[in-house]
Design an enzyme around this catalytic site. Structure first.
Site, short mmCIF file in Angstrom:
data_model
loop_
_atom_site.label_atom_id
_atom_site.label_comp_id
_atom_site.label_asym_id
_atom_site.label_seq_id
_atom_site.Cartn_x
_atom_site.Cartn_y
_atom_site.Cartn_z
N LYS A 108 0.83 -1.20 0.00
CA LYS A 108 0.00 0.00 0.00
C LYS A 108 0.87 1.26 0.00
CE LYS A 108 -3.30 2.67 2.39
NZ LYS A 108 -4.07 2.97 3.55
N GLY A 136 4.74 -11.12 -1.36
CA GLY A 136 3.33 -10.94 -1.70
C GLY A 136 2.90 -9.56 -1.28
N HIS A 137 2.76 -8.66 -2.24
CA HIS A 137 2.32 -7.30 -1.93
C HIS A 137 0.85 -7.15 -2.30
CE1 HIS A 137 6.71 -5.70 -2.39
NE2 HIS A 137 6.52 -6.37 -1.28
N GLN A 193 10.06 -8.58 1.62
CA GLN A 193 10.30 -9.13 2.96
C GLN A 193 10.62 -7.98 3.93
OE1 GLN A 193 12.31 -11.01 0.32
NE2 GLN A 193 10.36 -11.99 -0.03
N GLY A 243 -1.05 -18.20 2.14
CA GLY A 243 -2.30 -18.29 2.88
C GLY A 243 -2.12 -18.74 4.33
P1 IMP Z 1 11.86 -18.22 1.73
O1 IMP Z 1 12.11 -16.79 1.41
O2 IMP Z 1 10.71 -18.81 0.98
O3 IMP Z 1 13.12 -19.05 1.63
O4 IMP Z 1 11.42 -18.33 3.27
C1 IMP Z 1 12.30 -18.00 4.34
C2 IMP Z 1 11.54 -17.30 5.46
O5 IMP Z 1 11.14 -16.01 5.01
C3 IMP Z 1 10.27 -18.02 5.89
O6 IMP Z 1 10.07 -17.79 7.27
C4 IMP Z 1 9.18 -17.29 5.11
O7 IMP Z 1 7.92 -17.38 5.73
C5 IMP Z 1 9.73 -15.88 5.16
N1 IMP Z 1 9.26 -15.04 4.04
C6 IMP Z 1 9.70 -15.05 2.76
N2 IMP Z 1 9.06 -14.12 2.04
C7 IMP Z 1 8.21 -13.50 2.87
C8 IMP Z 1 7.30 -12.41 2.70
O8 IMP Z 1 7.16 -11.81 1.63
N3 IMP Z 1 6.62 -12.04 3.81
C9 IMP Z 1 6.80 -12.65 5.02
N4 IMP Z 1 7.64 -13.66 5.22
C10 IMP Z 1 8.34 -14.08 4.15
#
Ligand code: IMP
Length: 426
Positions: free
Chosen positions: A18, A40-41, A224, A302
């Site tokens: 946002k 995920g935005h 992230q 999800g």
């Molecule tokens: P990976 O990035 O899929 O390898 O996940 C590593 C860690 O980062 C895990 O705890 C995921 O849930 C977290 N993570 C990765 N991308 C996101 C995001 O966009 N939002 C929140 N957590 C994320």
């Protein structure tokens, strides 16, 4: 010319989508520089809700170009699906989106390895998004990755993929009891996307430099958050890229001195998905109430997000290591009805109290948070347009955060829609 960047100050999901959308008005170039479709935005435009994964949120504006720069990793199947989904809804993508020839490709074998590794780790898993992000960055560091630019050199593609598969196929068949991957069919799958992706492949570093020289405005979009940064986050419970502002230069090819303003995004409380330490986590009813009020379920997977009180020790650390100048506070409306509102101001570890963010996971796991309590508010604030429209207790809370963090909260979000935002400066 202005080069500004937006970085999440927590474990992701701070509501950057946002804030980025709001800031991307009148911006010439929006650039993603790390991560992949683990991100995920969510952006709400009128009655339309968009969940973006690979593509920068600037695409939802009518003008400006969007780049997926060299520090990113790209799953071509997912990217093509995302492009088609946006175009079906009338969003102009193809002549506005460019992908770095230096970005690494996430292959089906990376995704399979990510999931198999997590399964095999059992209770020691990281809780990844299962999108192949870690294995892809690992190949990049091992110098056996396949890059977007390789799609322009189909002759050597099968050999590059075969090199990447050498050890992995051995793992799949002997350790994980899975079928081996075939380099030729992976190559075929990749090349099938050339018609759509081919015209988008570009030297994005050159594009950013040219844009800077033309005096244009550039928005660098972090994914992230600082606490998931591979170097500065809660290792090993982190993602595999530099998701703090430290990733900007390497991920775009522009010198650090070009970045004039780094904006931090902080939710009025904290969430985390996946495993790992979370000092202010709320278990039971209080956490459930925050999750329900805030709709805290992962945009990508999800999964229900773990929820807890705002942690100023972690926030101060994130602000320091990313050189944040101003902060956007999101989801203040979700705190409506919480009374008292708690904020963590220090960590007790054994007999010591500290305001420094520890580097070791076992220290982080043994923390007892020190809280300061604030009176809550129960007025509906979702229609507030100015700071003075907020109830007294909400204003007090914000002023206390500014004082304790020593930083200006220049934007306050009070609802999910574009205009539910209080801007305290232009
Ligand atoms: P990976 O990035 O899929 O390898 O996940 C590593 C860690 O980062 C895990 O705890 C995921 O849930 C977290 N993570 C990765 N991308 C996101 C995001 O966009 N939002 C929140 N957590 C994320």
């Amino acid at each position: 010319m202005r080069v500004l960047s937006v970085v999440g100050l927590q474990w992701g999901d701070e509501g950057k989508g946002k804030v980025l959308d709001r800031l991307s008005e009148d911006v010439d170039l929006v650039v993603r520089y790390q991560g992949g479709n683990n991100a995920g935005h969510t952006v709400i435009v009128g009655t339309e809700k968009y969940a973006l994964h690979h593509i920068p949120s600037g695409i939802l504006r009518d003008t400006g170009r969007c780049l997926i720069a060299n520090g990113s990793v790209v799953d071509p199947d997912a990217l093509v699906t995302e492009i088609a989904g946006l175009e079906d809804r009338g969003v102009r993508v193809r002549d506005r989106l460019f992908v770095s020839d230096r970005a690494h490709l996430i292959l089906p074998s990376h995704v399979a390895l990510d999931r198999a590794n997590e399964k095999a780790a059992g209770s020691g898993s990281i809780g990844t998004t299962g999108r192949g992000i870690g294995p892809c960055y690992a190949d990049k560091a091992s110098r056996i990755g396949v890059r977007v630019g390789d799609l322009r050199h189909p002759d050597g593609l099968v050999d590059r993929i075969a090199r990447h598969l050498e050890v992995k196929n051995h793992l799949f068949t002997t350790l994980y009891d899975m079928p081996a991957f075939d380099a030729a069919s992976i190559a075929e799958g990749l090349l099938a996307h050339r018609e759509i992706l081919g015209p988008m492949i570009a030297d994005t570093s050159r594009m950013v430099h040219d844009s800077i020289e033309r005096g244009e405005t550039i928005l660098l979009e972090g994914s992230q958050g600082v606490l998931l940064d591979i170097d500065l986050g809660t290792y090993p419970y982190v993602t595999s890229s530099n998701s703090s502002a430290c990733g900007i230069s390497a991920g775009t090819g522009i010198p650090p001195a070009c970045v004039e303003d780094v904006i931090g995004v902080m939710k009025a409380y904290v969430t985390r998905v996946g495993e790992g330490p979370f000092p202010t986590e709320l278990h039971g009813e209080e956490g459930d109430a925050l999750r329900d009020r805030g709709g805290e379920y992962g945009t990508t997977t999800g999964r229900p997000r773990r929820c807890g009180w705002l942690d100023l020790v972690a926030a101060r650390y994130a602000i320091r290591v990313s050189g944040i100048r101003r902060v956007a506070l999101t989801k203040l409306d979700v705190l409506c009805g919480a009374d008292p509102i708690q904020v963590c101001t220090g960590y007790r570890i054994g007999d010591e109290t500290t305001t420094e963010f520890p580097s070791h996971v076992s220290d982080l796991e043994s923390i007892e948070p020190v809280y300061e309590s604030f009176d809550g508010f129960d007025e509906d604030i979702t229609g507030a347009k100015r700071f003075d429209d907020l109830p007294k207790n909400a204003r007090r809370y914000i002023e206390a955060l500014e004082e304790r963090l020593g930083i200006r909260l220049f934007m306050i979000s009070v609802g999910s829609e574009r205009d539910q935002t209080i801007l305290r400066e232009s």
